[in-house]
Motif scaffolding. Sequence first.
Motif, PDB file in Angstrom:
ATOM      1  N   MET A  26       0.844  -1.307  -0.008  1.00 21.46           N
ATOM      2  CA  MET A  26      -0.165  -0.095   0.024  1.00 21.46           C
ATOM      3  C   MET A  26       0.945   1.265  -0.094  1.00 21.46           C
ATOM      4  N   SER A  27       0.509   2.210  -0.675  1.00 25.75           N
ATOM      5  CA  SER A  27       1.101   3.587  -1.028  1.00 25.75           C
ATOM      6  C   SER A  27       0.863   4.311   0.313  1.00 25.75           C
ATOM      7  N   ALA A  28       2.040   5.301   0.539  1.00 19.54           N
ATOM      8  CA  ALA A  28       1.742   6.142   1.758  1.00 19.54           C
ATOM      9  C   ALA A  28       0.540   7.138   1.584  1.00 19.54           C
ATOM     10  N   ILE A  29      -0.125   7.491   2.457  1.00 19.21           N
ATOM     11  CA  ILE A  29      -0.994   8.643   2.465  1.00 19.21           C
ATOM     12  C   ILE A  29      -0.429   9.858   2.392  1.00 19.21           C
ATOM     13  N   VAL A  30      -1.018  10.880   1.578  1.00 19.31           N
ATOM     14  CA  VAL A  30      -0.390  12.152   1.586  1.00 19.31           C
ATOM     15  C   VAL A  30      -1.497  13.064   1.857  1.00 19.31           C
ATOM     16  N   TYR A  31      -1.045  13.869   2.790  1.00 24.22           N
ATOM     17  CA  TYR A  31      -2.298  14.831   3.355  1.00 24.22           C
ATOM     18  C   TYR A  31      -1.787  16.355   3.246  1.00 24.22           C
ATOM     19  N   TYR A  32      -2.853  17.059   2.744  1.00 21.11           N
ATOM     20  CA  TYR A  32      -2.797  18.552   2.783  1.00 21.11           C
ATOM     21  C   TYR A  32      -3.948  19.255   3.464  1.00 21.11           C
ATOM     22  N   ASN A  33      -3.541  20.358   4.098  1.00 22.45           N
ATOM     23  CA  ASN A  33      -4.501  21.206   4.660  1.00 22.45           C
ATOM     24  C   ASN A  33      -4.651  22.523   4.046  1.00 22.45           C
ATOM     25  N   LEU A  34      -5.338  22.495   3.111  1.00 17.85           N
ATOM     26  CA  LEU A  34      -5.632  23.747   2.612  1.00 17.85           C
ATOM     27  C   LEU A  34      -6.525  24.762   3.306  1.00 17.85           C
ATOM     28  N   THR A  35      -6.541  25.990   3.134  1.00 21.90           N
ATOM     29  CA  THR A  35      -7.659  26.850   3.621  1.00 21.90           C
ATOM     30  C   THR A  35      -9.014  26.603   3.817  1.00 21.90           C
ATOM     31  N   TYR A  36      -9.487  25.582   2.834  1.00 20.58           N
ATOM     32  CA  TYR A  36     -11.037  25.331   2.738  1.00 20.58           C
ATOM     33  C   TYR A  36     -11.353  23.908   3.035  1.00 20.58           C
ATOM     34  N   VAL A  37     -10.279  23.073   2.683  1.00 24.82           N
ATOM     35  CA  VAL A  37     -10.446  21.611   2.697  1.00 24.82           C
ATOM     36  C   VAL A  37      -9.456  20.804   3.084  1.00 24.82           C
ATOM     37  N   GLU A  38      -9.516  19.653   3.799  1.00 24.21           N
ATOM     38  CA  GLU A  38      -8.232  18.803   4.244  1.00 24.21           C
ATOM     39  C   GLU A  38      -8.378  17.722   2.913  1.00 24.21           C
ATOM     40  N   VAL A  39      -7.355  17.477   2.471  1.00 24.37           N
ATOM     41  CA  VAL A  39      -7.340  16.433   1.145  1.00 24.37           C
ATOM     42  C   VAL A  39      -6.261  15.218   1.554  1.00 24.37           C
ATOM     43  N   PHE A  40      -6.802  14.179   1.417  1.00 27.78           N
ATOM     44  CA  PHE A  40      -6.007  12.693   1.775  1.00 27.78           C
ATOM     45  C   PHE A  40      -5.777  12.039   0.482  1.00 27.78           C
ATOM     46  N   VAL A  41      -4.797  11.988   0.103  1.00 29.96           N
ATOM     47  CA  VAL A  41      -4.304  11.415  -1.382  1.00 29.96           C
ATOM     48  C   VAL A  41      -4.085  10.050  -1.131  1.00 29.96           C
ATOM     49  N   PHE A  42      -4.634   8.933  -1.765  1.00 27.52           N
ATOM     50  CA  PHE A  42      -4.401   7.714  -1.830  1.00 27.52           C
ATOM     51  C   PHE A  42      -3.991   7.144  -3.248  1.00 27.52           C
ATOM     52  N   GLU A  43      -3.832   5.860  -3.372  1.00 26.97           N
ATOM     53  CA  GLU A  43      -3.230   5.383  -4.646  1.00 26.97           C
ATOM     54  C   GLU A  43      -4.276   5.436  -5.788  1.00 26.97           C
ATOM     55  N   LYS A  44      -5.693   5.168  -5.365  1.00 25.79           N
ATOM     56  CA  LYS A  44      -6.544   5.119  -6.301  1.00 25.79           C
ATOM     57  C   LYS A  44      -8.001   6.212  -6.175  1.00 25.79           C
ATOM     58  N   TYR A  45      -7.731   7.040  -4.962  1.00 27.80           N
ATOM     59  CA  TYR A  45      -8.841   7.917  -4.739  1.00 27.80           C
ATOM     60  C   TYR A  45      -8.392   8.854  -4.001  1.00 27.80           C
ATOM     61  N   VAL A  46      -9.000   9.930  -3.816  1.00 25.69           N
ATOM     62  CA  VAL A  46      -8.750  11.209  -2.925  1.00 25.69           C
ATOM     63  C   VAL A  46      -9.919  11.411  -2.093  1.00 25.69           C
ATOM     64  N   ILE A  47      -9.855  11.779  -0.803  1.00 23.28           N
ATOM     65  CA  ILE A  47     -10.828  11.952   0.258  1.00 23.28           C
ATOM     66  C   ILE A  47     -10.463  13.490   0.551  1.00 23.28           C
ATOM     67  N   ALA A  48     -11.656  14.231   0.198  1.00 22.39           N
ATOM     68  CA  ALA A  48     -11.757  15.541   0.307  1.00 22.39           C
ATOM     69  C   ALA A  48     -12.820  15.780   1.630  1.00 22.39           C
TER      70      ALA A  48
END
Length: 127
Positions: A1-23
Amino acid sequence: MSAIVYYNLTYVEVFVFEKYVIAQVKKGALLQPGNNAELKELIEKHYLNKNFVYISNRAFDYNVSPVTYLETSKITNLLGMCIVTETVAGKRSANFERKFYSKDFLVVDNLPEAIHWAVDLVDRAGS
Protein backbone atom coordinates in the motif's frame (compact mmCIF):
# COMPACT_ATOMS: atom_id res chain seq x y z
CA MET A 1 0.00 0.00 0.00
CA SER A 2 1.26 3.46 -0.87
CA ALA A 3 1.75 6.18 1.70
CA ILE A 4 -1.08 8.59 2.40
CA VAL A 5 -0.35 12.22 1.50
CA TYR A 6 -2.16 14.90 3.51
CA TYR A 7 -2.84 18.53 2.60
CA ASN A 8 -4.47 21.12 4.84
CA LEU A 9 -5.70 23.87 2.52
CA THR A 10 -7.62 26.93 3.65
CA TYR A 11 -11.04 25.43 2.84
CA VAL A 12 -10.44 21.66 2.70
CA GLU A 13 -8.39 18.80 4.08
CA VAL A 14 -7.23 16.43 1.35
CA PHE A 15 -6.07 12.83 1.82
CA VAL A 16 -4.42 11.37 -1.27
CA PHE A 17 -4.41 7.58 -1.73
CA GLU A 18 -3.30 5.45 -4.66
CA LYS A 19 -6.71 5.16 -6.36
CA TYR A 20 -8.79 7.86 -4.73
CA VAL A 21 -8.65 11.19 -2.97
CA ILE A 22 -10.75 12.01 0.09
CA ALA A 23 -11.65 15.65 0.56
CA GLN A 24 -13.18 16.96 3.75
CA VAL A 25 -14.34 20.53 3.24
CA LYS A 26 -14.12 22.66 6.35
CA LYS A 27 -17.18 23.85 8.23
CA GLY A 28 -18.88 26.85 6.65
CA ALA A 29 -16.71 26.88 3.52
CA LEU A 30 -18.06 27.60 0.05
CA LEU A 31 -16.85 25.17 -2.60
CA GLN A 32 -16.91 26.97 -5.95
CA PRO A 33 -15.22 26.79 -9.38
CA GLY A 34 -12.35 29.00 -8.19
CA ASN A 35 -11.29 26.25 -5.79
CA ASN A 36 -10.76 23.84 -8.68
CA ALA A 37 -7.38 25.31 -9.64
CA GLU A 38 -5.76 24.42 -6.31
CA LEU A 39 -7.28 20.94 -6.29
CA LYS A 40 -6.34 20.45 -9.95
CA GLU A 41 -2.67 21.06 -9.09
CA LEU A 42 -2.79 18.30 -6.47
CA ILE A 43 -4.53 15.95 -8.89
CA GLU A 44 -1.93 16.56 -11.59
CA LYS A 45 0.85 16.01 -9.08
CA HIS A 46 -0.49 12.69 -7.77
CA TYR A 47 -2.61 11.27 -10.60
CA LEU A 48 -0.82 12.24 -13.79
CA ASN A 49 -1.88 9.60 -16.37
CA LYS A 50 -3.65 7.59 -13.61
CA ASN A 51 -7.36 7.16 -13.09
CA PHE A 52 -8.81 8.07 -9.71
CA VAL A 53 -12.06 8.76 -7.84
CA TYR A 54 -12.93 11.80 -5.74
CA ILE A 55 -14.61 11.10 -2.39
CA SER A 56 -16.22 13.99 -0.55
CA ASN A 57 -16.52 13.18 3.15
CA ARG A 58 -19.17 15.64 4.27
CA ALA A 59 -18.47 15.72 7.98
CA PHE A 60 -19.38 19.44 8.23
CA ASP A 61 -21.97 21.72 6.71
CA TYR A 62 -20.79 23.77 3.75
CA ASN A 63 -22.12 25.05 0.45
CA VAL A 64 -21.30 23.81 -3.04
CA SER A 65 -21.86 25.83 -6.17
CA PRO A 66 -23.33 23.31 -8.65
CA VAL A 67 -21.31 24.99 -11.42
CA THR A 68 -18.24 23.43 -9.78
CA TYR A 69 -19.35 20.04 -11.11
CA LEU A 70 -19.42 21.26 -14.71
CA GLU A 71 -15.69 22.02 -14.49
CA THR A 72 -14.88 18.93 -12.44
CA SER A 73 -16.46 16.72 -15.11
CA LYS A 74 -13.76 17.90 -17.53
CA ILE A 75 -10.95 16.19 -15.57
CA THR A 76 -10.35 13.28 -17.94
CA ASN A 77 -8.80 10.80 -15.49
CA LEU A 78 -11.44 11.44 -12.81
CA LEU A 79 -13.69 8.40 -13.16
CA GLY A 80 -16.31 9.28 -10.60
CA MET A 81 -17.34 11.08 -7.47
CA CYS A 82 -18.75 9.75 -4.23
CA ILE A 83 -20.45 11.84 -1.55
CA VAL A 84 -20.41 10.52 2.02
CA THR A 85 -23.21 11.95 4.14
CA GLU A 86 -25.43 10.53 6.85
CA THR A 87 -28.10 13.22 6.91
CA VAL A 88 -31.30 13.39 4.91
CA ALA A 89 -30.56 17.01 3.99
CA GLY A 90 -27.04 16.04 2.88
CA LYS A 91 -28.39 13.27 0.67
CA ARG A 92 -30.96 15.63 -0.81
CA SER A 93 -28.26 18.18 -1.64
CA ALA A 94 -25.94 15.54 -3.11
CA ASN A 95 -28.70 14.15 -5.31
CA PHE A 96 -29.42 17.67 -6.59
CA GLU A 97 -25.69 18.20 -7.30
CA ARG A 98 -25.62 14.91 -9.25
CA LYS A 99 -27.54 16.64 -12.05
CA PHE A 100 -24.50 18.81 -12.80
CA TYR A 101 -21.92 15.99 -12.93
CA SER A 102 -21.64 13.83 -16.04
CA LYS A 103 -19.66 10.83 -14.74
CA ASP A 104 -20.28 8.06 -12.20
CA PHE A 105 -21.74 9.53 -9.02
CA LEU A 106 -22.71 7.77 -5.79
CA VAL A 107 -24.11 8.93 -2.45
CA VAL A 108 -23.36 6.68 0.55
CA ASP A 109 -23.65 6.71 4.35
CA ASN A 110 -20.07 5.83 5.26
CA LEU A 111 -16.45 6.10 4.18
CA PRO A 112 -15.71 2.34 3.90
CA GLU A 113 -18.55 1.98 1.37
CA ALA A 114 -17.21 4.95 -0.61
CA ILE A 115 -13.67 3.55 -0.64
CA HIS A 116 -14.87 0.13 -1.80
CA TRP A 117 -16.82 1.71 -4.65
CA ALA A 118 -13.88 3.92 -5.64
CA VAL A 119 -11.34 1.08 -5.73
CA ASP A 120 -13.75 -1.09 -7.72
CA LEU A 121 -14.40 1.69 -10.24
CA VAL A 122 -10.68 2.30 -10.80
CA ASP A 123 -9.91 -1.44 -10.99
CA ARG A 124 -12.67 -1.97 -13.57
CA ALA A 125 -11.20 0.84 -15.68
CA GLY A 126 -7.87 -0.94 -15.70
CA SER A 127 -5.58 1.57 -14.06
